[in-house]
Scaffold this motif. Structure first.
Motif, short mmCIF file in Angstrom:
data_model
loop_
_atom_site.label_atom_id
_atom_site.label_comp_id
_atom_site.label_asym_id
_atom_site.label_seq_id
_atom_site.Cartn_x
_atom_site.Cartn_y
_atom_site.Cartn_z
N ALA A 1 0.88 -1.16 0.00
CA ALA A 1 0.00 0.00 0.00
C ALA A 1 0.91 1.21 0.00
O ALA A 1 1.91 1.24 0.73
N LEU A 2 0.60 2.18 -0.85
CA LEU A 2 1.48 3.34 -1.01
C LEU A 2 0.70 4.62 -0.70
O LEU A 2 -0.38 4.84 -1.26
N PHE A 3 1.25 5.43 0.19
CA PHE A 3 0.68 6.75 0.46
C PHE A 3 1.49 7.80 -0.30
O PHE A 3 2.70 7.86 -0.16
N ASP A 4 0.78 8.59 -1.09
CA ASP A 4 1.40 9.70 -1.81
C ASP A 4 0.74 10.98 -1.29
O ASP A 4 -0.38 11.30 -1.69
N GLY A 5 1.40 11.66 -0.38
CA GLY A 5 0.81 12.85 0.21
C GLY A 5 -0.37 12.49 1.08
O GLY A 5 -0.36 11.47 1.77
N ASP A 6 -1.40 13.33 1.02
CA ASP A 6 -2.54 13.16 1.93
C ASP A 6 -3.64 12.27 1.36
O ASP A 6 -4.66 12.05 2.03
N GLY A 7 -3.50 11.79 0.16
CA GLY A 7 -4.56 11.00 -0.46
C GLY A 7 -4.73 9.65 0.20
O GLY A 7 -3.90 9.23 1.03
N PRO A 8 -5.81 8.95 -0.13
CA PRO A 8 -6.01 7.60 0.40
C PRO A 8 -4.94 6.65 -0.14
O PRO A 8 -4.28 6.95 -1.15
N PRO A 9 -4.73 5.53 0.51
CA PRO A 9 -3.67 4.62 0.08
C PRO A 9 -3.95 4.05 -1.31
O PRO A 9 -5.09 3.81 -1.68
N LEU A 10 -2.88 3.89 -2.05
CA LEU A 10 -2.92 3.23 -3.35
C LEU A 10 -2.56 1.77 -3.15
O LEU A 10 -1.59 1.46 -2.44
N THR A 11 -3.33 0.87 -3.75
CA THR A 11 -3.07 -0.56 -3.60
C THR A 11 -3.04 -1.24 -4.96
O THR A 11 -3.45 -0.66 -5.96
N GLN A 12 -2.57 -2.47 -4.97
CA GLN A 12 -2.39 -3.32 -6.16
C GLN A 12 -1.19 -2.83 -6.97
O GLN A 12 -1.19 -1.73 -7.54
N SER A 13 -0.19 -3.68 -7.06
CA SER A 13 1.10 -3.25 -7.61
C SER A 13 1.00 -2.70 -9.03
O SER A 13 1.60 -1.66 -9.34
N LEU A 14 0.25 -3.35 -9.92
CA LEU A 14 0.20 -2.85 -11.30
C LEU A 14 -0.50 -1.50 -11.38
O LEU A 14 -0.11 -0.63 -12.17
N ALA A 15 -1.52 -1.30 -10.55
CA ALA A 15 -2.20 0.00 -10.51
C ALA A 15 -1.25 1.08 -10.02
O ALA A 15 -1.27 2.22 -10.51
N ILE A 16 -0.40 0.73 -9.06
CA ILE A 16 0.57 1.70 -8.54
C ILE A 16 1.60 2.04 -9.61
O ILE A 16 1.99 3.20 -9.78
#
Lengths: 215, 215
Positions: A54-69
């Motif tokens: 799971a990746l946090f970029d700034g204040d947004g909600p977490p990004l998940t799923q490796s290909l989507a990231i």
């Protein structure tokens, strides 16, 4: 950026490589999958699936799923593009990536291995036979395609790194962890070795992350 | 265009919906998965993985992997876009799609079901327990995310159809085929029903394709 990952996770490995290829600063918090920390409420609040990365970029909600990231990083950041410009070449790179990220890796993640042992009562060795069969199926598809399709070059798709290479390498390093015979897959091996000579890949290697067994 | 598919294939279903949403003319050749036609040399020459769908667009080599094909169609054709413009919304739509296309569907495809029965000698009912567990895990993740994340609208991501809806519906129709209890997943049900009222979805339904059992 902050990534929640794990030394062993193939999916976190892909994102780690992408962050380094693009020269992006990030910190990684390691979730102990063996201790079940991915199922704790505090991590489920980040990713209800209980999976890394799971990746946090700034204040947004977490990004998940490796290909989507990987797509998100290409769409929002500079540095080397992780897909070719030509739509057919892009489609081929994506397809090769998905052979790994859809049809191979999800079959041997901890939640499946645990299900086979706990719910099915399979001894570890029989569970591992399923894992090796899964690896071999995925590697055979990659080897056949990479050794026969015109698009293959120094990397999976031509002469530049793409999603396909990140996924291929994330599968490749698992062959050592799970004891898979790699002799039948020389083209996969060649591309994996080419990638692993590149610092962003080498420094992202699971066995070089905190928590990994000392070799 | 020519697609190689199968009435039951969730991945072919996704591509069929996309082709219809974009109003693209295509013909579909149905590969008999139960008869093992996907393993015959003539189909392995099209897709060495022995999996549907495969899509021919003009004289180029076949396109494979459903999500890669969806991106290709968006990149090369007009009609409604199948991903939002905003990178974060795109990433969320892709992530939801990949919960299905990576982490759920590949675990219950014929080659896995066959492996569990043939190599493991599991009776069909125990194999089916694995399939239902897989469905329930994927549906639970979708339900939790769709019912709590701000991005959900009439469709998975806001008010327009995206990869996430195509994947959600492709999972949803399997709940009937495999006997999965859908009562715990009302948000998934709502979005699936919204989609299935749209002709491109309804006409693409597995049970409306040649070879499907008559109901």
């Amino acid at each position: 950026m902050r990534m929640y990952g794990n030394w062993r996770s193939a999916a976190a490995f892909r994102v780690r490589i992408a962050l380094k290829l693009k020269g992006l600063a990030y910190e990684e918090t390691f979730i102990d999958l063996d201790a079940g920390d991915q199922h704790k409420p505090e991590f489920r609040a980040i990713n209800p699936q209980g999976a890394v990365p799971a990746l946090f970029d700034g204040d947004g909600p977490p990004l998940t799923q490796s290909l989507a990231i990987l797509d998100y990083l290409d769409e929002t950041r500079g540095g080397p593009r992780l897909l070719p410009e030509d739509p057919r070449e892009r489609a081929r790179a994506r397809s090769l990536a998905q052979v790994v990220a859809c049809d191979t890796h999800p079959l041997y993640v901890p939640r499946v291995r645990t299900f086979l042992m706990d719910a099915y009562g399979l001894p570890k060795e029989r569970m591992m036979a399923f894992v090796r069969h899964t690896f071999e199926s995925g590697l055979k598809t990659l080897e056949t395609r990479l050794s026969t399709e015109a698009g293959t070059g120094r990397f999976c798709q031509g002469e530049t790194i793409s999603h396909a290479d990140l996924c291929l390498v994330s599968l490749w390093v698992g062959t050592g962890i799970f004891g898979v015979d790699t002799a039948p897959f020389p083209t996969v091996a060649r591309i994996a070795q080419t990638c692993l000579e590149i610092p962003a890949f080498a420094e992202s290697h699971p066995l070089r992350q905190p928590g990994a067994p000392q070799t």
